[in-house]
Each structure stands twice: as C-alpha cells, then as structure tokens.
Design a protein around this motif. Sequence first.
Motif, mmCIF file in Angstrom:
data_model
loop_
_atom_site.group_PDB
_atom_site.id
_atom_site.type_symbol
_atom_site.label_atom_id
_atom_site.label_comp_id
_atom_site.label_asym_id
_atom_site.label_seq_id
_atom_site.Cartn_x
_atom_site.Cartn_y
_atom_site.Cartn_z
ATOM 1 N N MET A 49 -8.216 -19.226 -4.352
ATOM 2 C CA MET A 49 -8.607 -19.039 -5.757
ATOM 3 C C MET A 49 -7.404 -18.595 -6.575
ATOM 4 O O MET A 49 -6.547 -17.872 -6.118
ATOM 5 C CB MET A 49 -9.720 -18.002 -5.852
ATOM 6 N N ILE A 50 -7.379 -19.029 -7.791
ATOM 7 C CA ILE A 50 -6.296 -18.707 -8.710
ATOM 8 C C ILE A 50 -6.319 -17.211 -9.025
ATOM 9 O O ILE A 50 -7.374 -16.615 -9.169
ATOM 10 C CB ILE A 50 -6.473 -19.508 -10.020
ATOM 11 N N GLU A 51 -5.157 -16.630 -9.149
ATOM 12 C CA GLU A 51 -5.048 -15.237 -9.566
ATOM 13 C C GLU A 51 -5.187 -15.216 -11.094
ATOM 14 O O GLU A 51 -4.233 -15.440 -11.831
ATOM 15 C CB GLU A 51 -3.706 -14.657 -9.116
ATOM 16 N N TRP A 52 -6.405 -14.993 -11.549
ATOM 17 C CA TRP A 52 -6.712 -15.108 -12.979
ATOM 18 C C TRP A 52 -5.947 -14.131 -13.846
ATOM 19 O O TRP A 52 -5.577 -14.465 -14.974
ATOM 20 C CB TRP A 52 -8.222 -14.982 -13.209
ATOM 21 N N LEU A 53 -5.680 -12.961 -13.368
ATOM 22 C CA LEU A 53 -4.942 -11.997 -14.188
ATOM 23 C C LEU A 53 -3.547 -12.528 -14.517
ATOM 24 O O LEU A 53 -3.069 -12.347 -15.640
ATOM 25 C CB LEU A 53 -4.859 -10.639 -13.480
ATOM 26 N N VAL A 54 -2.926 -13.197 -13.580
ATOM 27 C CA VAL A 54 -1.607 -13.786 -13.822
ATOM 28 C C VAL A 54 -1.723 -14.948 -14.807
ATOM 29 O O VAL A 54 -0.940 -15.057 -15.748
ATOM 30 C CB VAL A 54 -0.966 -14.257 -12.495
ATOM 31 N N VAL A 55 -2.712 -15.803 -14.601
ATOM 32 C CA VAL A 55 -2.917 -16.958 -15.487
ATOM 33 C C VAL A 55 -3.154 -16.502 -16.927
ATOM 34 O O VAL A 55 -2.658 -17.104 -17.870
ATOM 35 C CB VAL A 55 -4.101 -17.818 -14.989
ATOM 36 N N TRP A 56 -3.922 -15.429 -17.075
ATOM 37 C CA TRP A 56 -4.241 -14.930 -18.415
ATOM 38 C C TRP A 56 -3.120 -14.096 -19.022
ATOM 39 O O TRP A 56 -3.203 -13.675 -20.166
ATOM 40 C CB TRP A 56 -5.511 -14.092 -18.378
ATOM 41 N N GLY A 57 -2.080 -13.798 -18.257
ATOM 42 C CA GLY A 57 -0.963 -13.015 -18.771
ATOM 43 C C GLY A 57 -1.212 -11.521 -18.776
ATOM 44 O O GLY A 57 -0.635 -10.795 -19.571
ATOM 45 N N VAL A 58 -2.055 -11.058 -17.858
ATOM 46 C CA VAL A 58 -2.368 -9.636 -17.787
ATOM 47 C C VAL A 58 -1.344 -8.951 -16.898
ATOM 48 O O VAL A 58 -1.182 -9.300 -15.735
ATOM 49 C CB VAL A 58 -3.796 -9.406 -17.227
ATOM 50 N N THR A 59 -0.661 -7.978 -17.467
ATOM 51 C CA THR A 59 0.316 -7.182 -16.736
ATOM 52 C C THR A 59 0.020 -5.717 -16.997
ATOM 53 O O THR A 59 -0.872 -5.379 -17.774
ATOM 54 C CB THR A 59 1.749 -7.495 -17.206
ATOM 55 N N GLU A 60 0.792 -4.863 -16.380
ATOM 56 C CA GLU A 60 0.642 -3.426 -16.617
ATOM 57 C C GLU A 60 0.856 -3.092 -18.099
ATOM 58 O O GLU A 60 0.299 -2.134 -18.607
ATOM 59 C CB GLU A 60 1.632 -2.636 -15.759
ATOM 60 N N ALA A 61 1.665 -3.919 -18.769
ATOM 61 C CA ALA A 61 2.035 -3.638 -20.154
ATOM 62 C C ALA A 61 0.918 -3.915 -21.159
ATOM 63 O O ALA A 61 1.042 -3.528 -22.310
ATOM 64 C CB ALA A 61 3.270 -4.461 -20.525
ATOM 65 N N VAL A 62 -0.171 -4.565 -20.753
ATOM 66 C CA VAL A 62 -1.200 -4.917 -21.729
ATOM 67 C C VAL A 62 -1.955 -3.704 -22.232
ATOM 68 O O VAL A 62 -2.556 -3.759 -23.295
ATOM 69 C CB VAL A 62 -2.199 -5.979 -21.219
ATOM 70 N N GLY A 63 -1.975 -2.639 -21.492
ATOM 71 C CA GLY A 63 -2.560 -1.420 -22.018
ATOM 72 C C GLY A 63 -3.719 -0.860 -21.232
ATOM 73 O O GLY A 63 -4.255 -1.486 -20.322
ATOM 74 N N ILE A 64 -4.104 0.326 -21.653
ATOM 75 C CA ILE A 64 -5.102 1.095 -20.908
ATOM 76 C C ILE A 64 -6.524 0.605 -21.124
ATOM 77 O O ILE A 64 -7.402 0.922 -20.335
ATOM 78 C CB ILE A 64 -5.008 2.599 -21.257
ATOM 79 N N LEU A 65 -6.763 -0.178 -22.127
ATOM 80 C CA LEU A 65 -8.103 -0.714 -22.373
ATOM 81 C C LEU A 65 -8.236 -2.123 -21.787
ATOM 82 O O LEU A 65 -9.227 -2.449 -21.157
ATOM 83 C CB LEU A 65 -8.381 -0.742 -23.881
ATOM 84 N N VAL A 66 -7.219 -2.938 -21.983
ATOM 85 C CA VAL A 66 -7.267 -4.352 -21.652
ATOM 86 C C VAL A 66 -7.312 -4.604 -20.143
ATOM 87 O O VAL A 66 -8.195 -5.320 -19.652
ATOM 88 C CB VAL A 66 -6.052 -5.096 -22.272
ATOM 89 N N LYS A 67 -6.372 -4.055 -19.407
ATOM 90 C CA LYS A 67 -6.232 -4.366 -17.980
ATOM 91 C C LYS A 67 -7.471 -4.011 -17.162
ATOM 92 O O LYS A 67 -7.962 -4.847 -16.396
ATOM 93 C CB LYS A 67 -4.991 -3.699 -17.398
ATOM 94 N N PRO A 68 -8.039 -2.797 -17.302
ATOM 95 C CA PRO A 68 -9.205 -2.488 -16.465
ATOM 96 C C PRO A 68 -10.415 -3.379 -16.757
ATOM 97 O O PRO A 68 -11.155 -3.742 -15.837
ATOM 98 C CB PRO A 68 -9.526 -1.029 -16.777
ATOM 99 N N ILE A 69 -10.592 -3.752 -18.013
ATOM 100 C CA ILE A 69 -11.734 -4.600 -18.358
ATOM 101 C C ILE A 69 -11.549 -5.997 -17.775
ATOM 102 O O ILE A 69 -12.478 -6.562 -17.187
ATOM 103 C CB ILE A 69 -11.942 -4.647 -19.888
ATOM 104 N N LEU A 70 -10.354 -6.546 -17.880
ATOM 105 C CA LEU A 70 -10.117 -7.878 -17.336
ATOM 106 C C LEU A 70 -10.124 -7.875 -15.807
ATOM 107 O O LEU A 70 -10.546 -8.851 -15.197
ATOM 108 C CB LEU A 70 -8.821 -8.458 -17.885
ATOM 109 N N GLU A 71 -9.682 -6.795 -15.202
ATOM 110 C CA GLU A 71 -9.767 -6.694 -13.741
ATOM 111 C C GLU A 71 -11.226 -6.731 -13.291
ATOM 112 O O GLU A 71 -11.570 -7.417 -12.322
ATOM 113 C CB GLU A 71 -9.104 -5.403 -13.249
#
Length: 105
Positions: free
Chosen positions: A1-23
């Motif tokens: 399966m594709i690593e969706w967080l990478v495809v969507w451009g989610v990194t540690e730098a996206v912030g404290i709200l964005v990353k946990p919700i997308l994870e």
Amino acid sequence: MIEWLVVWGVTEAVGILVKPILEDLVKDGAKDFAKDFFKDSLKNVIVGEKDPRKVAAGKAIKKFLELVQQQLKIAGLPPDEIKRYIKDVKQFINNKSVKEILGKA
C-alpha cells in the motif's frame, strides 16, 4: 500500500494540528475517506491503488487543516491550546456532509 502521508506531503513540519489528524485518517482508511469526499464528483472514474481521488482528497484536507491551524495561530493560541482542537476538527472533517461539500470544490 502507498504511504499516503508521503503522497500527501505530510511531514513533521506541517504542524501540531495537521499531522495527527491525517495520521488517524490513514489508519482509518484513506480509501473510504476518498469515496465519501468525492461522493458525487468523479463517480465513473475507475482507478487502482494509486487512486488520484485519494491523492486529491488527502492534499485537499491537508490544505484545509493547515488553514485552520494558521487561523488558530493568528488568533494567538499557543501550541498547547491548538492541540485541544484536534478532536473537534477531526470530528468535523469526518462528518459525511462536510466531506461531500469539500469534495465538490
């Protein structure tokens, strides 16, 4: 399966709200989310594992979450208070009606 967080451009730098919700979104299943997100648009597109709807849905939600986070920062909320919004924002974007509306954009 594709690593969706990478495809969507989610990194540690996206912030404290964005990353946990997308994870959590990835854990819950990006496939079902994309299906609800694009309920009425792209109905007849037949796609495989690299479903462009999943990519688009994830990127759109990431951008939306970044804007929410930015507004909370502009309002002067410190990081600890922004974290308190994670549950509510997650509940909001998981609402079927909200997914359908955002998918029409």
